[in-house]
Design a protein around this motif. Sequence first.
Motif, PDB file in Angstrom:
ATOM      1  N   ALA A   1       7.758   9.278  -2.215  1.00 54.96           N
ATOM      2  CA  ALA A   1       8.020   9.440  -0.784  1.00 54.96           C
ATOM      3  C   ALA A   1       7.077   8.562   0.037  1.00 54.96           C
ATOM      4  CB  ALA A   1       7.864  10.907  -0.378  1.00 54.96           C
ATOM      5  N   TYR A   2       5.857   8.397  -0.434  1.00 52.21           N
ATOM      6  CA  TYR A   2       4.917   7.537   0.294  1.00 52.21           C
ATOM      7  C   TYR A   2       5.339   6.075   0.171  1.00 52.21           C
ATOM      8  CZ  TYR A   2       0.592   5.566   2.098  1.00 52.21           C
ATOM      9  OH  TYR A   2      -0.325   4.869   2.859  1.00 52.21           O
ATOM     10  N   MET A   3       5.848   5.687  -0.984  1.00 56.07           N
ATOM     11  CA  MET A   3       6.325   4.317  -1.153  1.00 56.07           C
ATOM     12  C   MET A   3       7.500   4.040  -0.227  1.00 56.07           C
ATOM     13  SD  MET A   3       5.881   4.015  -5.299  1.00 56.07           S
ATOM     14  CE  MET A   3       6.386   2.305  -5.415  1.00 56.07           C
ATOM     15  N   ASP A   4       8.353   5.034  -0.050  1.00 56.76           N
ATOM     16  CA  ASP A   4       9.440   4.887   0.929  1.00 56.76           C
ATOM     17  C   ASP A   4       8.874   4.730   2.338  1.00 56.76           C
ATOM     18  OD1 ASP A   4      11.513   5.039  -0.926  1.00 56.76           O
ATOM     19  OD2 ASP A   4      11.634   7.222  -0.793  1.00 56.76           O
ATOM     20  N   ALA A   5       7.802   5.488   2.620  1.00 57.52           N
ATOM     21  CA  ALA A   5       7.173   5.388   3.943  1.00 57.52           C
ATOM     22  C   ALA A   5       6.580   4.004   4.165  1.00 57.52           C
ATOM     23  CB  ALA A   5       6.095   6.463   4.089  1.00 57.52           C
ATOM     24  N   MET A   6       6.045   3.386   3.116  1.00 55.72           N
ATOM     25  CA  MET A   6       5.550   2.016   3.241  1.00 55.72           C
ATOM     26  C   MET A   6       6.695   1.072   3.601  1.00 55.72           C
ATOM     27  SD  MET A   6       2.609   1.298   0.349  1.00 55.72           S
ATOM     28  CE  MET A   6       3.718   1.381  -1.051  1.00 55.72           C
ATOM     29  N   ALA A   7       7.822   1.241   2.931  1.00 54.56           N
ATOM     30  CA  ALA A   7       8.968   0.354   3.159  1.00 54.56           C
ATOM     31  C   ALA A   7       9.578   0.556   4.536  1.00 54.56           C
ATOM     32  CB  ALA A   7      10.013   0.588   2.071  1.00 54.56           C
ATOM     33  N   GLU A   8       9.396   1.746   5.110  1.00 52.42           N
ATOM     34  CA  GLU A   8       9.990   2.046   6.417  1.00 52.42           C
ATOM     35  C   GLU A   8       9.129   1.606   7.591  1.00 52.42           C
ATOM     36  OE1 GLU A   8      10.524   6.221   6.089  1.00 52.42           O
ATOM     37  OE2 GLU A   8      12.169   6.057   4.626  1.00 52.42           O
ATOM     38  N   ARG A   9       7.894   1.200   7.326  1.00 54.13           N
ATOM     39  CA  ARG A   9       7.035   0.757   8.416  1.00 54.13           C
ATOM     40  C   ARG A   9       7.623  -0.482   9.102  1.00 54.13           C
ATOM     41  NH1 ARG A   9       1.697   1.634   9.536  1.00 54.13           N
ATOM     42  NH2 ARG A   9       1.644  -0.579  10.104  1.00 54.13           N
ATOM     43  N   GLU A  10       7.452  -0.555  10.408  1.00 55.24           N
ATOM     44  CA  GLU A  10       7.929  -1.720  11.143  1.00 55.24           C
ATOM     45  C   GLU A  10       7.175  -2.972  10.705  1.00 55.24           C
ATOM     46  OE1 GLU A  10       8.344  -3.290  15.778  1.00 55.24           O
ATOM     47  OE2 GLU A  10       7.859  -1.193  15.345  1.00 55.24           O
ATOM     48  N   VAL A  11       5.860  -2.811  10.509  1.00 55.67           N
ATOM     49  CA  VAL A  11       5.043  -3.892   9.970  1.00 55.67           C
ATOM     50  C   VAL A  11       4.695  -3.532   8.526  1.00 55.67           C
ATOM     51  CG1 VAL A  11       2.903  -5.198  10.174  1.00 55.67           C
ATOM     52  CG2 VAL A  11       4.088  -4.409  12.242  1.00 55.67           C
ATOM     53  N   THR A  12       5.094  -4.366   7.588  1.00 55.83           N
ATOM     54  CA  THR A  12       4.866  -4.077   6.171  1.00 55.83           C
ATOM     55  C   THR A  12       3.377  -3.964   5.872  1.00 55.83           C
ATOM     56  OG1 THR A  12       6.865  -5.307   5.601  1.00 55.83           O
ATOM     57  CG2 THR A  12       5.292  -4.881   3.822  1.00 55.83           C
ATOM     58  N   PRO A  13       2.963  -2.937   5.150  1.00 60.01           N
ATOM     59  CA  PRO A  13       1.534  -2.791   4.834  1.00 60.01           C
ATOM     60  C   PRO A  13       1.103  -3.706   3.694  1.00 60.01           C
ATOM     61  CG  PRO A  13       2.774  -1.011   3.819  1.00 60.01           C
ATOM     62  CD  PRO A  13       3.758  -1.809   4.634  1.00 60.01           C
ATOM     63  N   LEU A  14      -0.207  -3.911   3.610  1.00 63.90           N
ATOM     64  CA  LEU A  14      -0.776  -4.580   2.444  1.00 63.90           C
ATOM     65  C   LEU A  14      -1.003  -3.523   1.374  1.00 63.90           C
ATOM     66  CD1 LEU A  14      -2.109  -6.897   0.882  1.00 63.90           C
ATOM     67  CD2 LEU A  14      -4.241  -6.375   2.101  1.00 63.90           C
ATOM     68  N   TRP A  15      -0.433  -3.761   0.201  1.00 63.48           N
ATOM     69  CA  TRP A  15      -0.505  -2.798  -0.908  1.00 63.48           C
ATOM     70  C   TRP A  15      -1.244  -3.471  -2.057  1.00 63.48           C
ATOM     71  CZ3 TRP A  15       4.450  -1.617  -4.207  1.00 63.48           C
ATOM     72  CH2 TRP A  15       4.164  -0.629  -5.155  1.00 63.48           C
ATOM     73  N   MET A  16      -2.359  -2.871  -2.467  1.00 59.89           N
ATOM     74  CA  MET A  16      -3.190  -3.461  -3.516  1.00 59.89           C
ATOM     75  C   MET A  16      -3.449  -2.467  -4.636  1.00 59.89           C
ATOM     76  SD  MET A  16      -6.090  -5.581  -1.364  1.00 59.89           S
ATOM     77  CE  MET A  16      -6.354  -4.307  -0.126  1.00 59.89           C
ATOM     78  N   ASN A  17      -3.469  -2.997  -5.842  1.00 58.24           N
ATOM     79  CA  ASN A  17      -3.937  -2.221  -6.981  1.00 58.24           C
ATOM     80  C   ASN A  17      -5.385  -2.618  -7.248  1.00 58.24           C
ATOM     81  OD1 ASN A  17      -3.943  -0.618  -9.431  1.00 58.24           O
ATOM     82  ND2 ASN A  17      -3.869  -2.566 -10.519  1.00 58.24           N
ATOM     83  N   LEU A  18      -6.324  -1.716  -6.959  1.00 56.32           N
ATOM     84  CA  LEU A  18      -7.730  -1.961  -7.263  1.00 56.32           C
ATOM     85  C   LEU A  18      -7.935  -1.649  -8.734  1.00 56.32           C
ATOM     86  CD1 LEU A  18     -10.587  -2.665  -6.352  1.00 56.32           C
ATOM     87  CD2 LEU A  18     -10.912  -0.258  -5.757  1.00 56.32           C
ATOM     88  N   ASP A  19      -8.143  -2.668  -9.521  1.00 57.71           N
ATOM     89  CA  ASP A  19      -8.146  -2.500 -10.975  1.00 57.71           C
ATOM     90  C   ASP A  19      -9.535  -2.167 -11.495  1.00 57.71           C
ATOM     91  OD1 ASP A  19      -7.217  -2.717 -13.738  1.00 57.71           O
ATOM     92  OD2 ASP A  19      -5.616  -3.950 -12.891  1.00 57.71           O
ATOM     93  N   TYR A  20      -9.593  -1.921 -12.806  1.00 54.13           N
ATOM     94  CA  TYR A  20     -10.866  -1.627 -13.464  1.00 54.13           C
ATOM     95  C   TYR A  20     -11.728  -2.884 -13.532  1.00 54.13           C
ATOM     96  CZ  TYR A  20      -9.020   2.905 -14.903  1.00 54.13           C
ATOM     97  OH  TYR A  20      -8.509   4.182 -14.899  1.00 54.13           O
ATOM     98  N   LEU A  21     -13.015  -2.677 -13.567  1.00 52.49           N
ATOM     99  CA  LEU A  21     -13.979  -3.763 -13.635  1.00 52.49           C
ATOM    100  C   LEU A  21     -13.984  -4.386 -15.024  1.00 52.49           C
ATOM    101  CD1 LEU A  21     -16.410  -5.306 -12.397  1.00 52.49           C
ATOM    102  CD2 LEU A  21     -17.848  -3.375 -13.128  1.00 52.49           C
ATOM    103  N   SER A  22     -13.955  -5.710 -15.077  1.00 46.91           N
ATOM    104  CA  SER A  22     -13.991  -6.398 -16.364  1.00 46.91           C
ATOM    105  C   SER A  22     -14.588  -7.784 -16.184  1.00 46.91           C
ATOM    106  CB  SER A  22     -12.587  -6.519 -16.963  1.00 46.91           C
ATOM    107  OG  SER A  22     -12.625  -7.244 -18.185  1.00 46.91           O
ATOM    108  N   ALA A  23     -15.266  -8.268 -17.224  1.00 45.56           N
ATOM    109  CA  ALA A  23     -15.825  -9.616 -17.225  1.00 45.56           C
ATOM    110  C   ALA A  23     -14.965 -10.587 -18.021  1.00 45.56           C
ATOM    111  CB  ALA A  23     -17.236  -9.586 -17.821  1.00 45.56           C
ATOM    112  N   GLU A  24     -13.793 -10.162 -18.457  1.00 46.03           N
ATOM    113  CA  GLU A  24     -12.931 -11.021 -19.266  1.00 46.03           C
ATOM    114  C   GLU A  24     -12.457 -12.235 -18.454  1.00 46.03           C
ATOM    115  OE1 GLU A  24     -10.468  -8.219 -22.192  1.00 46.03           O
ATOM    116  OE2 GLU A  24     -10.619  -7.393 -20.168  1.00 46.03           O
TER     117      GLU A  24
END
Length: 377
Positions: A94-117
């Motif tokens: 439902a929140y993802m639908d709310a993102m899509a319904e915004r007049e101005v599209t939000p910035l959506w980021m996946n903050l990933d795990y820390l790695s030195a690879e």
Amino acid sequence: MTVRWDIFCTVVDNFGDIGVTWRLARQLVAEHRCAVRLWVDDLRAFERLCPAIDITLSEQWQEGVQVRHWPKDWLDTEAAEVVIAAFACQLPSAYMDAMAEREVTPLWMNLDYLSAEDWVIGCHGLPSVKYKHVQKYFFFPGFQAGTGGLLREEGLLERRRQFQQDDVAQRIFLQGLGVDRAADTRLISLFAYENTGLASWFDTMAAGPEAFHVLVPEGRVLADVRRWLGDEGVEVGAVHRRGALTVQVLPFIRQDQYDQLLWCCDFNAVRGEDSFVRAQWAARPMLWHIYQQEEDVHLEKLEAFLRLYTEGLCGPAEKAISGLWRAWNAGQDMTGHWKSVCEQRQELAEHAQAWCLEQASRADLATALVKFYRNWI
């Protein structure tokens, strides 16, 4: 106008996930004037880090952050301008639908795990999947240019420096935890997962010529400590002495207190991600217990970090610290490796300070996230 941020956190491994997101949320509010909602599915784990949390409330304010309980039955909620899914957690549909319904599209980021690879640099900031027309982006913390950096609050290193130069402040802090540091005794903090290598490490310190005082905050490694003590009590406040080794159990403490504990100690054994980063800012030699993954994928991450961290060390020092880390993460005998680390103590201490300064020369994670958003718009 104040930018609204939603950070979603699923508590997977006790305190690592919430530890990172709680630090990030506070920093975005305090230093970047963002309006932050932190959605957490497990308020009981959060309460250990923030005792002021009321686990019965679905909504509350803590240190300028709007803390929301992430319910199983999601309620309709307007999406924010910036949305962070911490550690690849799945957002409510439902929140993802709310993102899509915004007049101005939000910035959506996946903050990933820390790695030195090495591959992290190539993936950082790239587009990921889409939901309808909303694009998700990878955002990787890291240790090198081309990544998102590490969490580091403004003025942190200066506060640490002043504290480490103030013997009175350290003594008062330790006494507040019930710790009486004897003269000529080296302090070690131990926060780790279960580890069969602990007995050999403790045996080596107990039989050695130097006095060590190991401080063990409440956590999973206490079961191994109890076995080494022969089932003696390991309740909070308990102090046990065997040979040259003193072992003391500490209560679970707040994040700011944990920082000070790391700053007091001569050597820090840490685990996971949050305490791992804080040990680096302590600028003291350390030992990392990485979170175990299937098919030993975690060992690749361990080796990737060691390759970076040990650059510039002489051969014996590199061999000593790398051997200690590998033995600890394999649950193997620590005896020879610990003796080698003690022999290389001076160089490892100087290297820890140099590594800290090198990492601090780059933008911190919160600043990098804000900059990414500003560039995106």
